[in-house]
Enzyme design. Structure first.
Site, PDB file in Angstrom:
ATOM      1  N   GLU A 123      54.854 -21.747  22.785  1.00 24.94           N
ATOM      2  CA  GLU A 123      54.648 -21.284  24.164  1.00 24.94           C
ATOM      3  C   GLU A 123      53.825 -22.293  24.964  1.00 24.94           C
ATOM      4  O   GLU A 123      53.827 -22.290  26.189  1.00 24.94           O
ATOM      5  CB  GLU A 123      53.865 -19.961  24.176  1.00 24.94           C
ATOM      6  CG  GLU A 123      54.645 -18.755  23.747  1.00 24.94           C
ATOM      7  CD  GLU A 123      53.713 -17.550  23.672  1.00 24.94           C
ATOM      8  OE1 GLU A 123      52.708 -17.485  24.413  1.00 24.94           O
ATOM      9  OE2 GLU A 123      53.994 -16.678  22.831  1.00 24.94           O
ATOM     10  N   ASP A 127      44.041 -23.536   6.553  1.00 16.67           N
ATOM     11  CA  ASP A 127      43.380 -23.471   5.251  1.00 16.67           C
ATOM     12  C   ASP A 127      44.028 -22.376   4.388  1.00 16.67           C
ATOM     13  O   ASP A 127      44.307 -21.280   4.878  1.00 16.67           O
ATOM     14  CB  ASP A 127      41.900 -23.133   5.481  1.00 16.67           C
ATOM     15  CG  ASP A 127      41.068 -23.242   4.218  1.00 16.67           C
ATOM     16  OD1 ASP A 127      41.033 -24.332   3.631  1.00 16.67           O
ATOM     17  OD2 ASP A 127      40.448 -22.236   3.814  1.00 16.67           O
TER      18      ASP A 127
HETATM   19  C1  NOJ Z   1      40.430 -25.319   0.998  1.00 17.25           C
HETATM   20  C2  NOJ Z   1      39.437 -26.233   1.635  1.00 17.25           C
HETATM   21  O1  NOJ Z   1      39.987 -27.518   1.736  1.00 17.25           O
HETATM   22  C3  NOJ Z   1      38.207 -26.174   0.769  1.00 17.25           C
HETATM   23  O2  NOJ Z   1      37.260 -27.159   1.136  1.00 17.25           O
HETATM   24  C4  NOJ Z   1      37.622 -24.789   0.873  1.00 17.25           C
HETATM   25  O3  NOJ Z   1      36.509 -24.690  -0.013  1.00 17.25           O
HETATM   26  C5  NOJ Z   1      38.647 -23.728   0.485  1.00 17.25           C
HETATM   27  N1  NOJ Z   1      39.931 -23.964   1.089  1.00 17.25           N
HETATM   28  C6  NOJ Z   1      38.186 -22.347   0.885  1.00 17.25           C
HETATM   29  O4  NOJ Z   1      38.262 -22.170   2.264  1.00 17.25           O
END
Ligand code: NOJ
Length: 540
Positions: free
Chosen positions: A250, A207
């Site tokens: 790894e 993310d």
């Molecule tokens: C991207 C994620 O796809 C989204 O759903 C989220 O709100 C934001 N990152 C923050 O983590």
């Protein structure tokens, strides 16, 4: 995981199904999807023909951003299940030949995470605060935020504490940003990766991979962005991911990462996957493109050129849990190009039949392109965005943070209809104690898995057939393409081995090029004429 005869790593051609776990299948009847529900649907995913699952965050979380605010990365939230259930899921999925990739959220934690709680308790100037980004305010009494950065969800990116200090959150105030210059942050995430790798996960979706490194000076955002951005896509992120790559290597079994990285150019995206960096990154340019032959062709060409230069596969994506579903984006005569810096505002009311026709063609385009692809749960059912959710049920933090100017992302997160004629459409078991966490449209009885199974004209059977053909046909998946001569408005390419894909984005029927047979088409083809907004896979 069982190995195949194919020697190329699986992630170069995988079709990865995105499970937004909250909305996929509810096993315990509380109206929220969970691991038990997901396990019960593995046979469905197997018969659909996907290679892997990406599961949105399932960790312990107060759910201020539906799990993207993680309080403990080594616990599963009780709403979704337990670590033991996660282990069972991984094992069972592997038994079906399906890999499992959870989300990892390294840019921020929940404000309820033990580290942030310790930082609050310890006060200004303490080592506990150094794991996050705390600063005094500006102005004589520090009442102004440290700089002018804004939250992706609206409003300032800083919140002031009663003790006078401010902390940075590029998303909601409940999601404080971590300080990735701090060695403990790096060590902690390496340990979290190991925790889950040793439980058998096959990789991670990262993310906000482009957000981890901030300019240490925390300068104001300039009025125009000519050079490097102070917190997005800074070169320093690659160092972190090179370490992660070594760590993944790894472990046996080809563990792989996919980066959620929003970059200004495809060149910048390619930097995430070059050499000893990550394996793959989402290709959001494809998702953002309008339904326009020139736009699509440019995106496809640029992506393939830049990614092949660093020997990385493309990963195509049309929809996910953050954007309006493509069956609805495409349901407008003019499809607006999407820009991630603004809420998506479609042009005029939807024409659902048009959206479905184009979504069917887009599926064959995406699955015919070289590389891997992502299928967002429900797109195989042709689900539209639920654009008319009542304001009273909206839950996405964007709705409040934007002062009710942006309805947020709930419309693409409505629970999946599985069977039956009335809500919960099999999403929850009979006798469930709660309704689905977002209301399902009353007419979704026509869209259920049950209603579409066996109906040769359904979106579900189109996806199923396409995914099975894709597995069998040696031309599909990883590789290259060659554009064929075609009029403006038609995209036609060959994948070698006698395979051709043709997509008609023009307003006129298009006579198919010479072929031995039509392997699959997105709609009925008569007299070898491909109707507008249709696609076909041909065999020479
Ligand atoms: C991207 C994620 O796809 C989204 O759903 C989220 O709100 C934001 N990152 C923050 O983590």
């Amino acid at each position: 995981m069982p190995t195949t005869g194919n020697t190329a790593p699986w992630w170069r051609s995988a079709v990865i199904y995105q499970v937004y776990i909250r909305s996929f299948a509810d096993g315990n009847g509380d109206g929220v999807g969970d691991i038990v529900g997901l396990r019960s649907r593995l046979p469905y995913l197997k018969s659909l023909g996907v290679d892997a699952l990406w599961i949105n965050p399932w960790y312990k979380s107060p759910m201020a951003d539906h799990g993207y605010d993680v309080a403990d990365f080594r616990e599963i939230d009780p709403l979704f299940g337990t670590v033991a259930e996660a282990e069972q899921l991984i094992e069972e999925a592997h038994g079906y030949g399906i890999r499992v990739i959870p989300d990892i959220v390294p840019n921020h934690t929940s404000d309820q995470h033990a580290w942030f709680q310790a930082a609050l308790a310890a006060g200004p100037g303490t080592p506990e605060r150094e794991r996050y980004i705390f600063r005094p305010g500006r102005g004589p009494d520090g009442t102004q935020p440290p700089n002018n950065w804004v939250s992706v969800f609206g409003g300032p990116a800083w919140t002031r504490l009663p003790d006078g200090e401010w902390y940075l959150h590029l998303f909601a105030p409940e999601q404080p940003d971590l300080n990735w210059q701090h060695p403990e942050v790096r060590e902690e995430f390496e340990s979290i990766l190991r925790f889950w790798f040793s439980r058998g996960v096959d990789g991670f979706r990262i993310d906000v991979a482009h957000g981890l490194i901030k300019d240490p000076e925390l300068p104001d955002l300039p009025p125009r962005q000519d050079t490097g951005h102070p917190h997005w896509d800074r070169d320093g992120v690659h160092d972190i991911f090179r370490t992660w790559r070594r760590l993944a290597d790894e472990y046996g079994g080809d563990r792989a990462f996919v980066a959620e990285a929003w970059t200004d150019t495809p060149e910048r995206l390619a930097a995430y996957v070059r050499g000893d960096g990550l394996h793959t990154a989402f290709n959001f340019d494809f998702l953002m493109a309008s339904w326009d032959p020139k736009d699509l062709r440019t995106v496809i060409d640029d992506s393939l050129t830049l990614l092949s230069a660093v020997d990385a596969p493309a990963t195509w994506v049309l929809s996910n849990h953050d954007v309006m579903r493509h069956a609805s984006r495409y349901a407008r005569k003019t499809v607006r190009r999407w820009s991630p810096t603004e809420p998506y505002r479609p042009d005029g009311p939807p024409d659902p039949a048009l959206g479905t026709r184009r979504a069917r063609a887009a599926a064959l385009l995406m699955l015919g392109l070289p590389g891997g692809a992502y299928v967002y749960q429900g797109e195989e059912l042709g689900l539209p965005e639920v654009e008319d959710l009542p304001e009273s049920v909206l839950q996405d933090p964007i709705w409040e943070r934007s002062a009710h100017t942006d309805r947020g992302r709930d419309g693409c997160r409505v629970p999946i209809p599985w069977s039956g004629r009335t809500t919960p459409f099999g999403f929850s078991p009979d006798g469930a104690s709660a309704a689905p966490w977002l209301p399902q449209p009353a007419n979704w009885g026509e869209r259920t898995v049950q209603a579409q199974t066996g109906d040769k004209t359904s979106m579900l059977e189109l996806y199923r057939t396409a995914l099975h053909l894709r597995r069998e046909h040696p031309a599909l998946g990883d590789g290259t393409l060659t554009w064929l001569d075609s009029p403006e408005g038609v995209l036609a390419f060959s994948r070698g081995q006698g395979f051709t894909c043709v997509v008609n984005l023009s307003a006129e029927p298009y006579p198919l090029p010479e072929h031995a047979s039509i392997l699959l088409s997105s709609g009925p083809v008569e007299d070898d004429l491909l109707a507008p907004d249709q696609a076909a896979w041909l065999s020479a």
